[in-house]
Write a protein that holds these residues in place. Sequence first.
Motif, PDB file in Angstrom:
ATOM      1  N   PRO A   1       9.648  -4.826  -1.480  1.00  0.00           N
ATOM      2  CA  PRO A   1       8.432  -5.501  -1.012  1.00  0.00           C
ATOM      3  C   PRO A   1       7.243  -5.303  -1.950  1.00  0.00           C
ATOM      4  O   PRO A   1       6.975  -4.192  -2.417  1.00  0.00           O
ATOM      5  CB  PRO A   1       8.200  -4.876   0.359  1.00  0.00           C
ATOM      6  CG  PRO A   1       9.576  -4.550   0.839  1.00  0.00           C
ATOM      7  CD  PRO A   1      10.304  -4.070  -0.391  1.00  0.00           C
ATOM      8  N   VAL A   2       6.541  -6.399  -2.197  1.00  0.00           N
ATOM      9  CA  VAL A   2       5.439  -6.415  -3.146  1.00  0.00           C
ATOM     10  C   VAL A   2       4.248  -5.584  -2.685  1.00  0.00           C
ATOM     11  O   VAL A   2       3.446  -5.131  -3.506  1.00  0.00           O
ATOM     12  CB  VAL A   2       5.013  -7.878  -3.417  1.00  0.00           C
ATOM     13  CG1 VAL A   2       4.370  -8.499  -2.179  1.00  0.00           C
ATOM     14  CG2 VAL A   2       4.100  -7.988  -4.621  1.00  0.00           C
ATOM     15  N   ASN A   3       4.149  -5.358  -1.371  1.00  0.00           N
ATOM     16  CA  ASN A   3       2.980  -4.630  -0.853  1.00  0.00           C
ATOM     17  C   ASN A   3       3.212  -3.134  -0.681  1.00  0.00           C
ATOM     18  O   ASN A   3       2.419  -2.447  -0.035  1.00  0.00           O
ATOM     19  CB  ASN A   3       2.475  -5.247   0.452  1.00  0.00           C
ATOM     20  CG  ASN A   3       3.544  -5.445   1.513  1.00  0.00           C
ATOM     21  OD1 ASN A   3       4.676  -5.809   1.231  1.00  0.00           O
ATOM     22  ND2 ASN A   3       3.163  -5.222   2.752  1.00  0.00           N
ATOM     23  N   TYR A   4       4.306  -2.604  -1.259  1.00  0.00           N
ATOM     24  CA  TYR A   4       4.385  -1.153  -1.418  1.00  0.00           C
ATOM     25  C   TYR A   4       3.259  -0.721  -2.364  1.00  0.00           C
ATOM     26  O   TYR A   4       2.918  -1.438  -3.316  1.00  0.00           O
ATOM     27  CB  TYR A   4       5.730  -0.735  -2.024  1.00  0.00           C
ATOM     28  CG  TYR A   4       6.823  -0.452  -1.017  1.00  0.00           C
ATOM     29  CD1 TYR A   4       6.800   0.707  -0.264  1.00  0.00           C
ATOM     30  CD2 TYR A   4       7.885  -1.336  -0.841  1.00  0.00           C
ATOM     31  CE1 TYR A   4       7.805   0.984   0.651  1.00  0.00           C
ATOM     32  CE2 TYR A   4       8.895  -1.078   0.060  1.00  0.00           C
ATOM     33  CZ  TYR A   4       8.844   0.091   0.813  1.00  0.00           C
ATOM     34  OH  TYR A   4       9.847   0.356   1.717  1.00  0.00           O
ATOM     35  N   PRO A   5       2.689   0.447  -2.159  1.00  0.00           N
ATOM     36  CA  PRO A   5       1.566   0.864  -3.012  1.00  0.00           C
ATOM     37  C   PRO A   5       2.039   1.288  -4.398  1.00  0.00           C
ATOM     38  O   PRO A   5       3.175   1.720  -4.582  1.00  0.00           O
ATOM     39  CB  PRO A   5       0.980   2.061  -2.251  1.00  0.00           C
ATOM     40  CG  PRO A   5       2.139   2.621  -1.487  1.00  0.00           C
ATOM     41  CD  PRO A   5       2.979   1.437  -1.093  1.00  0.00           C
ATOM     42  N   ASP A   6       1.158   1.149  -5.376  1.00  0.00           N
ATOM     43  CA  ASP A   6       1.413   1.741  -6.686  1.00  0.00           C
ATOM     44  C   ASP A   6       1.410   3.260  -6.534  1.00  0.00           C
ATOM     45  O   ASP A   6       0.613   3.790  -5.753  1.00  0.00           O
ATOM     46  CB  ASP A   6       0.342   1.310  -7.686  1.00  0.00           C
ATOM     47  CG  ASP A   6       0.465  -0.157  -8.053  1.00  0.00           C
ATOM     48  OD1 ASP A   6       1.591  -0.694  -7.975  1.00  0.00           O
ATOM     49  OD2 ASP A   6      -0.565  -0.761  -8.398  1.00  0.00           O
ATOM     50  N   PRO A   7       2.261   4.019  -7.222  1.00  0.00           N
ATOM     51  CA  PRO A   7       3.216   3.615  -8.262  1.00  0.00           C
ATOM     52  C   PRO A   7       4.657   3.555  -7.764  1.00  0.00           C
ATOM     53  O   PRO A   7       5.545   4.152  -8.384  1.00  0.00           O
ATOM     54  CB  PRO A   7       3.036   4.720  -9.294  1.00  0.00           C
ATOM     55  CG  PRO A   7       2.826   5.950  -8.436  1.00  0.00           C
ATOM     56  CD  PRO A   7       2.109   5.484  -7.182  1.00  0.00           C
ATOM     57  N   THR A   8       4.917   2.861  -6.647  1.00  0.00           N
ATOM     58  CA  THR A   8       6.287   2.730  -6.153  1.00  0.00           C
ATOM     59  C   THR A   8       7.180   2.106  -7.221  1.00  0.00           C
ATOM     60  O   THR A   8       6.787   1.116  -7.853  1.00  0.00           O
ATOM     61  CB  THR A   8       6.310   1.854  -4.883  1.00  0.00           C
ATOM     62  OG1 THR A   8       5.418   2.410  -3.923  1.00  0.00           O
ATOM     63  CG2 THR A   8       7.705   1.791  -4.290  1.00  0.00           C
ATOM     64  N   PRO A   9       8.366   2.638  -7.438  1.00  0.00           N
ATOM     65  CA  PRO A   9       9.262   2.046  -8.447  1.00  0.00           C
ATOM     66  C   PRO A   9       9.623   0.602  -8.104  1.00  0.00           C
ATOM     67  O   PRO A   9       9.594   0.182  -6.946  1.00  0.00           O
ATOM     68  CB  PRO A   9      10.499   2.945  -8.385  1.00  0.00           C
ATOM     69  CG  PRO A   9      10.026   4.225  -7.794  1.00  0.00           C
ATOM     70  CD  PRO A   9       8.939   3.857  -6.835  1.00  0.00           C
ATOM     71  N   GLY A  10       9.986  -0.138  -9.122  1.00  0.00           N
ATOM     72  CA  GLY A  10      10.453  -1.499  -8.940  1.00  0.00           C
ATOM     73  C   GLY A  10       9.345  -2.520  -8.937  1.00  0.00           C
ATOM     74  O   GLY A  10       8.188  -2.237  -9.244  1.00  0.00           O
ATOM     75  N   ARG A  11       9.697  -3.725  -8.523  1.00  0.00           N
ATOM     76  CA  ARG A  11       8.757  -4.848  -8.508  1.00  0.00           C
ATOM     77  C   ARG A  11       8.955  -5.655  -7.237  1.00  0.00           C
ATOM     78  O   ARG A  11      10.042  -5.665  -6.655  1.00  0.00           O
ATOM     79  CB  ARG A  11       8.961  -5.741  -9.741  1.00  0.00           C
ATOM     80  CG  ARG A  11      10.350  -6.347  -9.824  1.00  0.00           C
ATOM     81  CD  ARG A  11      10.624  -7.062 -11.130  1.00  0.00           C
ATOM     82  NE  ARG A  11      10.397  -6.219 -12.294  1.00  0.00           N
ATOM     83  CZ  ARG A  11      11.242  -5.287 -12.717  1.00  0.00           C
ATOM     84  NH1 ARG A  11      12.375  -5.050 -12.021  1.00  0.00           N
ATOM     85  NH2 ARG A  11      10.984  -4.563 -13.777  1.00  0.00           N
ATOM     86  N   GLY A  12       7.913  -6.349  -6.819  1.00  0.00           N
ATOM     87  CA  GLY A  12       7.975  -7.140  -5.600  1.00  0.00           C
ATOM     88  C   GLY A  12       8.116  -8.622  -5.829  1.00  0.00           C
ATOM     89  O   GLY A  12       8.234  -9.391  -4.875  1.00  0.00           O
ATOM     90  N   TYR A  13       8.111  -9.050  -7.088  1.00  0.00           N
ATOM     91  CA  TYR A  13       8.288 -10.469  -7.393  1.00  0.00           C
ATOM     92  C   TYR A  13       8.718 -10.602  -8.844  1.00  0.00           C
ATOM     93  O   TYR A  13       8.551  -9.685  -9.668  1.00  0.00           O
ATOM     94  CB  TYR A  13       7.000 -11.251  -7.158  1.00  0.00           C
ATOM     95  CG  TYR A  13       5.914 -10.967  -8.181  1.00  0.00           C
ATOM     96  CD1 TYR A  13       5.770 -11.762  -9.308  1.00  0.00           C
ATOM     97  CD2 TYR A  13       5.046  -9.887  -8.038  1.00  0.00           C
ATOM     98  CE1 TYR A  13       4.787 -11.497 -10.254  1.00  0.00           C
ATOM     99  CE2 TYR A  13       4.065  -9.612  -8.971  1.00  0.00           C
ATOM    100  CZ  TYR A  13       3.947 -10.422 -10.086  1.00  0.00           C
ATOM    101  OH  TYR A  13       2.987 -10.156 -11.023  1.00  0.00           O
TER     102      TYR A  13
END
Length: 271
Positions: free
Chosen positions: A88-100
Motif C-alpha cells: 500500500p502506497v500510504n504506508y509511512p516512509d521509510p517502509t520498504p517497497g513501493r505503492g505504485y
Amino acid sequence: MRLLFLGDLMGRSGRNAAIEALPGLREKLKLDFVVVNAENAASGFGTTSKIANQVIQAGADVISGGNHTFDQKDILSVIDNDQRILRPVNYPDPTPGRGYAVYDAPRGKKVLVINAMGRVFMNPLECPFRAVDAVLKKYRLGVTVHAVLVDFHGEATSEKMAMGHYLDGRASLVVGTHSHIPTADAQILPGGTAYQTDAGMCGDYNSVIGMDKAEPISRFLTKMNRERYTPANGEGTVCGTFVETDDRTGLAKRVEPVRMGPRLMEHLPEV
C-alpha cells in the motif's frame, strides 16, 4: 485495453486455483494486463518471493498487497528491487517497497497500478485519498498513461465507495480487496471509472472468508482463541474483475465480474 484484476489469493487453494486459471484467462479474455492481490497467499498471511514468482510466471503482471504484505519476512529480500510487487502506497516512509509503478503493456501502452489501504477498522496509516492524489498529480489518464488501476484494500464498504467516486474520471478501475466476498455492484461510474466494492477472494468458499470453519466459529461462540486460523484447502474458486477500456481516454467501456469454480455461480465475460 483489456484488464483483469484477481482478488486476494487465499492460501494454497487460492494460489493454486489462480495459477492454474491464469494462462487460460489470458488467452480466452485476450488480456493485455493482469494484477493479482496475493497478500494472503502464504498460509493465509502474506506472500513469499517464491509464490510471487509462481503467480507472475502463470500470467500476472503485478502483485498487490494489503495489511498482511509483510507477514512473511522473506518478502523483504525482494520488495525493494522488484517493482512487480507492490505494498500500500500510504504506508509511512521509510517502509520498504513501493505503492505504485508504471508498467509496459502490449502495443506500447503504459499502465499505472496503485495499491492503497483504507483506515476504517484498519491500521492507522497515512490518508489513502491524499496518497493516491499525490501519485495522480504525476500521471494523467489518457495522456501520460493509457490505464490506471487502483487496488483499494479496505474493510469498510463506505470507504471503498468513497474512493471510487473520488477517483471517478481519473482511473480506469477502482476495485476493493480484503473482504474476501465478491460484491454484486460492478459498474461504470458517471465519470467513466469502472468500480467494484470487492473483487472477492481466490480460495475455498466452503470456509469463513477462506479460513477453515472450525476455529472462526469457535471464537464467535466462546470469545476464546483455541488454535491458529488455517486456510481452508478445498477446491478453490477464482474471483476477480474484468475491464475493457477506451484506447483514447483510458476510461472504462465495460466491466464484469469473473467467477470460476465449484462454489459460486460462474461468470466469464465474452470477448
